[in-house]
Design a protein around this motif. Structure first.
Motif, PDB file in Angstrom:
ATOM      1  N   TYR A 140      53.110  40.959  43.943  1.00  0.00           N
ATOM      2  CA  TYR A 140      51.888  40.161  44.038  1.00  0.00           C
ATOM      3  C   TYR A 140      51.885  39.084  42.972  1.00  0.00           C
ATOM      4  O   TYR A 140      52.433  39.288  41.874  1.00  0.00           O
ATOM      5  CB  TYR A 140      50.647  41.039  43.808  1.00  0.00           C
ATOM      6  N   GLU A 173      49.410  32.177  35.899  1.00  0.00           N
ATOM      7  CA  GLU A 173      49.961  32.929  37.036  1.00  0.00           C
ATOM      8  C   GLU A 173      50.947  33.961  36.520  1.00  0.00           C
ATOM      9  O   GLU A 173      51.769  33.671  35.669  1.00  0.00           O
ATOM     10  CB  GLU A 173      50.723  31.993  37.987  1.00  0.00           C
ATOM     11  N   LYS A 197      42.581  36.011  41.234  1.00  0.00           N
ATOM     12  CA  LYS A 197      43.005  35.889  42.649  1.00  0.00           C
ATOM     13  C   LYS A 197      44.328  36.618  42.841  1.00  0.00           C
ATOM     14  O   LYS A 197      45.228  36.513  42.008  1.00  0.00           O
ATOM     15  CB  LYS A 197      43.156  34.420  43.046  1.00  0.00           C
ATOM     16  N   ARG A 199      47.644  37.377  45.452  1.00  0.00           N
ATOM     17  CA  ARG A 199      48.384  36.955  46.649  1.00  0.00           C
ATOM     18  C   ARG A 199      49.586  37.879  46.842  1.00  0.00           C
ATOM     19  O   ARG A 199      50.396  38.044  45.937  1.00  0.00           O
ATOM     20  CB  ARG A 199      48.863  35.508  46.483  1.00  0.00           C
ATOM     21  N   ASP A 201      53.155  38.730  48.008  1.00  0.00           N
ATOM     22  CA  ASP A 201      54.364  37.944  48.252  1.00  0.00           C
ATOM     23  C   ASP A 201      55.321  38.645  49.212  1.00  0.00           C
ATOM     24  O   ASP A 201      55.600  38.157  50.279  1.00  0.00           O
ATOM     25  CB  ASP A 201      55.080  37.644  46.931  1.00  0.00           C
TER      26      ASP A 201
END
Length: 204
Positions: A140, A173, A197, A199, A201
């Motif tokens: 992630y 990040e 946040k 995400r 991957d």
């Protein structure tokens, strides 16, 4: 436990050699980083053993062990790639390829002889390899503001997560690897941190 989040592969390449009635069978085992690696491996061995009669192989790929391919390279169907693959299946290995290079010695071995030779060459190569257990992880990327850095890093440390990549600017990040079994727990904790946040991957 509903599913197993580990798999077995080999750490480094290994080689073995089997001889039968003049024929020479050279076994080569390789850990794979991608299911496309097999092309380069076979091409290299064909270059290295350009006078060999056959370059037969089998590979198994993916952490759920679902992808496999094999090639008899001119040997009778089912006598070369299949026994090599069966060796990988019986040892429960994945993300691995085994190539057996054959130099024909002038005497036909017959179907049972070929099956035995290819299987034995594969086993001898694998016997030289160290088997390692790896976990199946989800990767992630977390995006957050700089002032949240301490909270995020504290959580990463507490849950013993692996950091794959990080860049810190006004917006930060971090790419992390989470063991499958931990994913729901870790994501639950991360979602409690305001404005972080997430995400997804890929899975490794």
């Amino acid at each position: 436990m509903l599913f197993d989040d580990t798999y077995f592969t080999i750490e480094k390449p290994g080689e073995g050699i089997f001889r039968d009635r003049g024929s020479k069978f050279l076994g080569y085992a390789y850990p794979l980083k991608s299911d496309q690696d097999i092309k380069a491996i076979v091409a290299n061995l064909k270059h290295e053993h350009s006078k060999a009669n056959h370059h037969c192989w089998a590979m198994r790929w993916s952490t759920d062990r679902s992808v496999f391919r094999l090639n008899d390279d001119g040997e009778p169907s089912g006598t070369a790639g299949r026994p090599v693959l069966n060796t990988l299946l019986s040892r429960n290995l994945t993300n691995i390829a085994v190539v057996v290079v054959r130099y024909f010695g002038g005497t036909l071995l017959g179907v049972p002889g070929l099956i035995n030779a290819y299987r034995t060459a594969a086993e001898l190569a694998l016997n030289e390899c160290k088997v390692v257990e790896k976990t199946i992880n989800d990767v992630y990327t977390l995006s957050f503001e700089y002032q949240q850095m301490n909270d995020v890093m504290k959580l990463i440390k507490e849950d013993n997560l692996e950091i794959l990549h990080q860049q810190f600017d006004n917006n930060c990040e971090i790419k992390i690897s989470i063991r499958k079994m931990q994913v729901n727990q870790v994501l639950g904790r991360l979602q409690k941190l305001s404005s972080v946040k997430l995400r997804f991957d890929h899975t490794v």
